[in-house]
Motif scaffolding. Structure first.
Motif, PDB file in Angstrom:
ATOM      1  N   ARG A  49       0.926  -9.575 -15.047  1.00 40.51           N
ATOM      2  CA  ARG A  49       1.014  -7.897 -15.106  1.00 40.51           C
ATOM      3  C   ARG A  49      -0.535  -8.475 -14.658  1.00 40.51           C
ATOM      4  N   GLU A  85      -3.317  -5.252 -12.689  1.00 39.22           N
ATOM      5  CA  GLU A  85      -3.504  -4.423 -13.426  1.00 39.22           C
ATOM      6  C   GLU A  85      -4.419  -3.665 -11.905  1.00 39.22           C
ATOM      7  N   ALA A  86      -3.669  -2.970 -11.272  1.00 37.73           N
ATOM      8  CA  ALA A  86      -3.556  -3.090  -9.951  1.00 37.73           C
ATOM      9  C   ALA A  86      -2.710  -2.978  -9.298  1.00 37.73           C
ATOM     10  N   GLY A  95      -0.016   2.165 -11.405  1.00 34.58           N
ATOM     11  CA  GLY A  95      -1.596   1.563 -12.224  1.00 34.58           C
ATOM     12  C   GLY A  95      -1.978  -0.249 -12.233  1.00 34.58           C
ATOM     13  N   ALA A  96      -0.812  -0.306 -12.577  1.00 36.42           N
ATOM     14  CA  ALA A  96      -0.197  -2.243 -12.701  1.00 36.42           C
ATOM     15  C   ALA A  96       1.028  -2.226 -11.807  1.00 36.42           C
ATOM     16  N   THR A  97       0.859  -3.855 -11.735  1.00 36.56           N
ATOM     17  CA  THR A  97       2.235  -4.608 -11.460  1.00 36.56           C
ATOM     18  C   THR A  97       2.377  -5.761 -11.870  1.00 36.56           C
ATOM     19  N   THR A  98       4.088  -6.093 -11.785  1.00 37.48           N
ATOM     20  CA  THR A  98       4.091  -6.911 -12.544  1.00 37.48           C
ATOM     21  C   THR A  98       4.668  -8.118 -10.970  1.00 37.48           C
ATOM     22  N   ASP A 101      -5.240 -12.501  -9.908  1.00 35.29           N
ATOM     23  CA  ASP A 101      -5.345 -11.706 -10.909  1.00 35.29           C
ATOM     24  C   ASP A 101      -7.223 -11.447 -10.095  1.00 35.29           C
ATOM     25  N   THR A 125      -8.080  -7.447  -8.760  1.00 32.92           N
ATOM     26  CA  THR A 125      -8.391  -6.209  -9.928  1.00 32.92           C
ATOM     27  C   THR A 125     -10.136  -6.178  -9.835  1.00 32.92           C
TER      28      THR A 125
END
Length: 145
Positions: free
Chosen positions: A9, A11-12, A102-105, A140, A144
């Motif tokens: 995950r 956070e973007a 707000g987040a992407t897996t 990541d 981020t």
């Protein structure tokens, strides 16, 4: 055959992750197996585009010719490649935005087939899985703050 996968995950938003994932000029900043694109990456990135990549896996260099097999903007990139010793590769990068956006897996799946793979399947799987996990950590870190 050796199949590998890793997921994280980030956070973007998916658009920001996708922009980094498909920026082939900075591919080596996050992709742990990448060493160079002898003729540049796929330009433009589109279905059927082919490109050459120099990689290193299990400490061994490999030249792979990739073809873009699936492409959905900000969601999916699948490539299929032909490497040395009759090894065939497939890489799938899937992005799933969180409900709030707000987040992407990010899930990366890889597949290696061919006679040479059966000889080193276990070690290849361990090495490739570690490389995918390292790649996701680096990706990541790039997207981020």
């Amino acid at each position: 055959m050796a199949e590998v996968s890793a997921e994280a995950r980030i956070e973007a938003p998916a658009g920001k992750v996708w922009a980094q994932l498909t920026d082939f000029s900075s591919y080596g900043e996050w992709n742990a197996t990448h060493t160079s694109f002898p003729k540049g990456g796929p330009a433009p990135l589109e279905l059927g585009a082919t490109y050459e990549e120099n990689m290193k896996l299990m400490g061994f260099p490999a030249e792979v010719v990739w073809t873009v097999d699936e492409l959905e903007d900000c969601r999916l990139l699948t490539t299929r490649g032909k490497g040395p010793m009759g090894v065939n590769l497939a890489m799938r990068y899937a992005l799933a935005p969180a409900q709030d956006g707000g987040a992407t897996t990010v899930r990366i799946e890889g597949e290696f087939t061919g006679a040479a793979v059966s000889l080193m399947g276990g070690k290849l799987k361990d090495s490739a899985t570690a490389a995918l996990q390292e790649s996701l950590r680096k990706l990541d870190g790039l997207v981020t703050p």
